[in-house]
Design a protein around this motif. Structure first.
Motif, PDB file in Angstrom:
ATOM      1  N   ALA A 177      -1.204  -1.523  -8.880  1.00 10.28           N
ATOM      2  CA  ALA A 177      -1.602  -0.790  -7.682  1.00 10.28           C
ATOM      3  C   ALA A 177      -2.715  -1.469  -6.904  1.00 10.28           C
ATOM      4  O   ALA A 177      -3.197  -0.913  -5.918  1.00 10.28           O
ATOM      5  N   ARG A 178      -3.133  -2.690  -7.329  1.00  5.91           N
ATOM      6  CA  ARG A 178      -4.291  -3.298  -6.655  1.00  5.91           C
ATOM      7  C   ARG A 178      -4.076  -4.758  -6.282  1.00  5.91           C
ATOM      8  O   ARG A 178      -5.039  -5.465  -5.966  1.00  5.91           O
ATOM      9  N   GLY A 179      -2.845  -5.256  -6.343  1.00 10.33           N
ATOM     10  CA  GLY A 179      -2.570  -6.609  -5.887  1.00 10.33           C
ATOM     11  C   GLY A 179      -2.208  -7.583  -6.973  1.00 10.33           C
ATOM     12  O   GLY A 179      -1.834  -8.718  -6.682  1.00 10.33           O
ATOM     13  N   ASP A 180      -2.311  -7.158  -8.248  1.00  7.19           N
ATOM     14  CA  ASP A 180      -1.905  -8.016  -9.359  1.00  7.19           C
ATOM     15  C   ASP A 180      -0.540  -7.555  -9.872  1.00  7.19           C
ATOM     16  O   ASP A 180       0.247  -6.976  -9.117  1.00  7.19           O
ATOM     17  N   TRP A 181      -0.279  -7.821 -11.161  1.00  8.36           N
ATOM     18  CA  TRP A 181       1.014  -7.495 -11.758  1.00  8.36           C
ATOM     19  C   TRP A 181       0.815  -6.660 -13.018  1.00  8.36           C
ATOM     20  O   TRP A 181      -0.264  -6.676 -13.626  1.00  8.36           O
ATOM     21  N   LEU A 182       1.842  -5.946 -13.404  1.00  7.86           N
ATOM     22  CA  LEU A 182       1.749  -5.067 -14.569  1.00  7.86           C
ATOM     23  C   LEU A 182       2.998  -5.243 -15.439  1.00  7.86           C
ATOM     24  O   LEU A 182       3.871  -4.369 -15.482  1.00  7.86           O
ATOM     25  N   PRO A 183       3.111  -6.400 -16.129  1.00 10.68           N
ATOM     26  CA  PRO A 183       4.249  -6.561 -17.039  1.00 10.68           C
ATOM     27  C   PRO A 183       4.239  -5.448 -18.079  1.00 10.68           C
ATOM     28  O   PRO A 183       3.209  -5.165 -18.691  1.00 10.68           O
ATOM     29  N   LEU A 184       5.394  -4.831 -18.274  1.00 10.89           N
ATOM     30  CA  LEU A 184       5.472  -3.619 -19.094  1.00 10.89           C
ATOM     31  C   LEU A 184       6.778  -3.607 -19.866  1.00 10.89           C
ATOM     32  O   LEU A 184       7.835  -3.960 -19.338  1.00 10.89           O
ATOM     33  N   ALA A 185       6.691  -3.201 -21.134  1.00  5.95           N
ATOM     34  CA  ALA A 185       7.883  -2.998 -21.953  1.00  5.95           C
ATOM     35  C   ALA A 185       7.856  -1.570 -22.484  1.00  5.95           C
ATOM     36  O   ALA A 185       6.791  -1.020 -22.779  1.00  5.95           O
ATOM     37  N   CYS A 186       9.027  -0.984 -22.608  1.00  2.28           N
ATOM     38  CA  CYS A 186       9.131   0.428 -22.976  1.00  2.28           C
ATOM     39  C   CYS A 186      10.043   0.598 -24.186  1.00  2.28           C
ATOM     40  O   CYS A 186      11.095  -0.048 -24.273  1.00  2.28           O
ATOM     41  N   THR A 187       9.632   1.470 -25.109  1.00  4.83           N
ATOM     42  CA  THR A 187      10.498   1.889 -26.206  1.00  4.83           C
ATOM     43  C   THR A 187      10.856   3.354 -25.997  1.00  4.83           C
ATOM     44  O   THR A 187      10.035   4.146 -25.535  1.00  4.83           O
TER      45      THR A 187
END
Length: 373
Positions: A177-187
């Motif tokens: 939400a601020r200009g970077d990235w949020l790599p995310l994995a979900c189980t």
């Protein structure tokens, strides 16, 4: 019925463009289903909005979204940070139906007059964002700090300054939400699966017992990490002297094993392996969850005392809009990540290796189970 090479080529295109492999959970695949199965409904659509986009438009009268939530639609290209015209053409979606993407710190609009809104006309409205991006903002996350969220499903993520594109398709290359990235994995199977095992055994969820070689893969609803969408749970190593509490501990171990595997893919190679792991979500309050994460990760574990991190992220975003500050810096000033830190203990490699071995040996069985469904 595409050939293997053609499917692989299309997958590479999706990864390069959207930064992630597009599964059934993305908005673009749902839209494709609608156009195929309910074409009249698709033709009648006047606008496409995510839930928080609808609220923003209700307040301002303007169709806007943010890069965090739009990055989860599948029709926004992370490389260009714009709508992907090729994907939109493939699913026959007119880009005019989509909202304008607001940049971090940009005003999405102002509250309009009338319409029964309980706000003063002209009040500034921020862009909003998705739940995980808002929680990251609420924590004031710095790049490389690992987060594990223990809810009905479990997620592992970290802020990154590099645009992610995981070739395995496990990590979603979301924007933050601020200009970077949020790599995310979900189980899929986290607290709900463990609570179900506790219920079947007639135990309180904290009634775990140590000292077992039993392995439980708690894939009660299929699984995304590892990618076994049609699998079911699997129990291995059961003996006469196995106790109910040991079975419950095995369920915790199986769930945390999946999350730690996801976290390894999320974190950059240069991330500090000794940095505290932030544990959030409903499960973070449970001693059994805390101790299992601590034992299997080998990291110090920090449990923020703040509970409504998504709401705090929204508040930080609003405050940043008013003051011109970085919203994450606002949250850090509020000290939202403060909480007890559990020291690191020696990583339980024996349990991790046992679960990995069972999962590898069981792969043909899990795949047959998937095929039968």
């Amino acid at each position: 019925h595409l050939g293997r090479r053609q499917r692989a080529g299309q997958r590479r295109v999706r990864l390069a463009s959207a930064g992630q492999d597009l599964s059934a959970s993305f908005t673009v695949t749902k839209w494709a289903w609608l156009t195929e199965h309910e074409p009249e409904a698709a033709r009648a659509v006047k606008a496409v909005r995510l839930p928080h986009d609808y609220l923003t438009e209700r307040l301002t009268g303007e169709g806007t979204t943010d890069r965090g939530d739009v990055s989860g639609t599948g029709w926004w290209a992370s490389g260009t940070e714009a709508y992907d015209e090729e994907i939109l053409a493939r699913v026959a979606l007119d880009p005019a139906l989509l909202p304008r993407v607001v940049r971090p710190g940009e005003v999405a609009g102002t509250v309009r007059d009338g319409h029964g809104l309980p706000f003063s006309k002209g009040t500034l409205v921020a862009a909003g964002t998705g739940d995980n991006a808002a929680a990251a903002l609420g924590l004031g996350l710095r790049p490389g700090v690992p987060v594990m969220s223990l809810g009905t499903s479990g997620t592992a993520y970290a802020v990154s300054q590099r645009r992610p594109a995981d070739p395995t398709g496990t990590v979603a290359g979301f924007a933050d939400a601020r200009g970077d990235w949020l790599p995310l994995a979900c189980t899929l199977n986290c607290t709900l699966a463990v609570d179900r095992v506790a219920s079947l055994l007639g135990l309180d969820r904290e009634a775990v017992e140590p000292g077992t070689d039993v392995t439980l893969l708690p894939f009660l609803d299929g699984e995304r990490t590892p990618n076994l969408p049609h699998s079911s749970g699997l129990l291995h190593g059961l003996r006469h002297d196995t106790t109910a509490g040991q079975l419950l501990q095995a369920a915790y171990d199986g769930a945390v094993h999946s999350l730690l595997g996801a976290l390894d893919l999320v974190l950059d190679a240069d991330a500090d392996p000794s940095a505290p792991l932030l544990l959030i979500g409903g499960g973070a309050r449970g001693t059994a969850w805390q101790q299992t994460v601590r034992r299997l990760s080998g990291r110090p574990v920090q449990i923020p005392e703040a509970r409504e991190l998504v709401a705090l992220g929204a508040a930080a975003q609003a405050a940043g809009l008013l003051t011109g500050e970085d919203a994450a810096a606002v949250a850090r000033r509020w000290n939202t990540a403060a909480g007890p830190v559990l020291d690191a203990v020696e990583r339980d490699e024996a349990t991790l290796n046992r679960i990995t071995g069972v999962l590898s040996d069981a792969a043909p069985l899990l795949e047959r189970d998937a095929a039968s469904r």
